[in-house]
Design an enzyme around this catalytic site. Structure first.
Site, PDB file in Angstrom:
ATOM      1  N   ASP A   9       0.877  -1.154   0.000  1.00  0.00           N
ATOM      2  CA  ASP A   9       0.000   0.000   0.000  1.00  0.00           C
ATOM      3  C   ASP A   9       0.926   1.218   0.000  1.00  0.00           C
ATOM      4  O   ASP A   9       2.069   1.135   0.457  1.00  0.00           O
ATOM      5  CB  ASP A   9      -0.880  -0.022   1.258  1.00  0.00           C
ATOM      6  CG  ASP A   9      -1.785   1.195   1.339  1.00  0.00           C
ATOM      7  OD1 ASP A   9      -2.459   1.494   0.333  1.00  0.00           O
ATOM      8  OD2 ASP A   9      -1.822   1.829   2.401  1.00  0.00           O
ATOM      9  N   ASP A  11       0.203   5.048   0.936  1.00  0.00           N
ATOM     10  CA  ASP A  11       0.121   5.929   2.106  1.00  0.00           C
ATOM     11  C   ASP A  11       0.052   5.120   3.388  1.00  0.00           C
ATOM     12  O   ASP A  11      -0.889   4.367   3.610  1.00  0.00           O
ATOM     13  CB  ASP A  11      -1.089   6.856   1.978  1.00  0.00           C
ATOM     14  CG  ASP A  11      -0.997   7.750   0.741  1.00  0.00           C
ATOM     15  OD1 ASP A  11       0.078   8.330   0.517  1.00  0.00           O
ATOM     16  OD2 ASP A  11      -1.995   7.857   0.011  1.00  0.00           O
ATOM     17  N   GLN A  53      -6.609   6.073  -4.259  1.00  0.00           N
ATOM     18  CA  GLN A  53      -6.266   7.497  -4.323  1.00  0.00           C
ATOM     19  C   GLN A  53      -7.537   8.310  -4.516  1.00  0.00           C
ATOM     20  O   GLN A  53      -7.735   8.977  -5.529  1.00  0.00           O
ATOM     21  CB  GLN A  53      -5.249   7.747  -5.452  1.00  0.00           C
ATOM     22  CG  GLN A  53      -3.868   7.214  -5.155  1.00  0.00           C
ATOM     23  CD  GLN A  53      -3.202   7.922  -3.990  1.00  0.00           C
ATOM     24  OE1 GLN A  53      -3.238   9.142  -3.875  1.00  0.00           O
ATOM     25  NE2 GLN A  53      -2.589   7.150  -3.095  1.00  0.00           N
ATOM     26  N   ASP A 126      -1.552  -0.988   5.762  1.00  0.00           N
ATOM     27  CA  ASP A 126      -1.673  -0.411   7.105  1.00  0.00           C
ATOM     28  C   ASP A 126      -3.122  -0.351   7.588  1.00  0.00           C
ATOM     29  O   ASP A 126      -3.390   0.129   8.676  1.00  0.00           O
ATOM     30  CB  ASP A 126      -1.045   0.980   7.159  1.00  0.00           C
ATOM     31  CG  ASP A 126      -1.779   2.003   6.309  1.00  0.00           C
ATOM     32  OD1 ASP A 126      -2.294   1.627   5.226  1.00  0.00           O
ATOM     33  OD2 ASP A 126      -1.833   3.185   6.716  1.00  0.00           O
TER      34      ASP A 126
END
Length: 168
Positions: A9, A11, A53, A126
């Site tokens: 991933d 970000d 995004q 995350d």
């Protein structure tokens, strides 16, 4: 022989999640990410980024902004000997969109584009939606990168990216 990949991933795993990061000056690498990617390459993994995004779909930044930052990111990784083979993104804000995680579309597109053996692949996300998308696509080992002790469907929860390298 089918290829294997390390899915990341963006970000929160590749870069520090500052909320809709789209400017080069706001892009900071997460400690350990370059070392993890170099180790993965040494072990024959392609490094692939799969990222929602929605900032594009929300009008917060453009595809051009995303592309510029992606090229900067790929250049930084390449210079460090940790090349990113490909980046797949979904700009949609619609949770029903097949490419928006937790749906597996980005992973499936990567599998088709690179001839991947998904069971031999590894993913790091995350958020639980990253884990759900990877599992739905058949990724063999999945890691939740989080300091929070939360329930997860992941293979394991890790607090440092170095921990993932032991599973490659």
């Amino acid at each position: 022989m089918a290829a294997k990949a390390l899915f990341l991933d963006r970000d929160g795993v590749v870069n520090v999640d500052g909320g809709y990061v789209h400017r080069i000056e706001d892009f900071q690498l997460v400690p350990g990410i370059l070392d993890l990617c170099r180790r993965a390459k040494e072990k024959g993994y392609l490094v692939l980024v799969v990222t929602n995004q929605s900032g594009i779909g929300r009008g917060m930044f453009t595809e051009g902004d995303f592309t510029r930052l992606t090229e900067h990111m790929k250049g930084a990784f390449s210079a460090a000997g940790a090349e990113i083979a490909d980046v797949f993104h979904c700009p949609s804000v619609d949770d029903g969109h097949p490419d928006r995680k937790p749906n597996p579309g980005l992973f499936l597109k990567a599998a088709a584009a690179h001839g991947l053996d998904m069971a031999a692949c590894v993913s790091v996300g995350d958020r639980e939606r990253d884990i759900r998308a990877a599992l739905a696509a058949g990724v063999g080992r999945n890691f939740l990168f989080s300091a929070e002790d939360v329930p997860t469907l992941a293979t394991a929860r890790v607090e440092a990216l170095e921990e993932v390298a032991a599973w490659l």
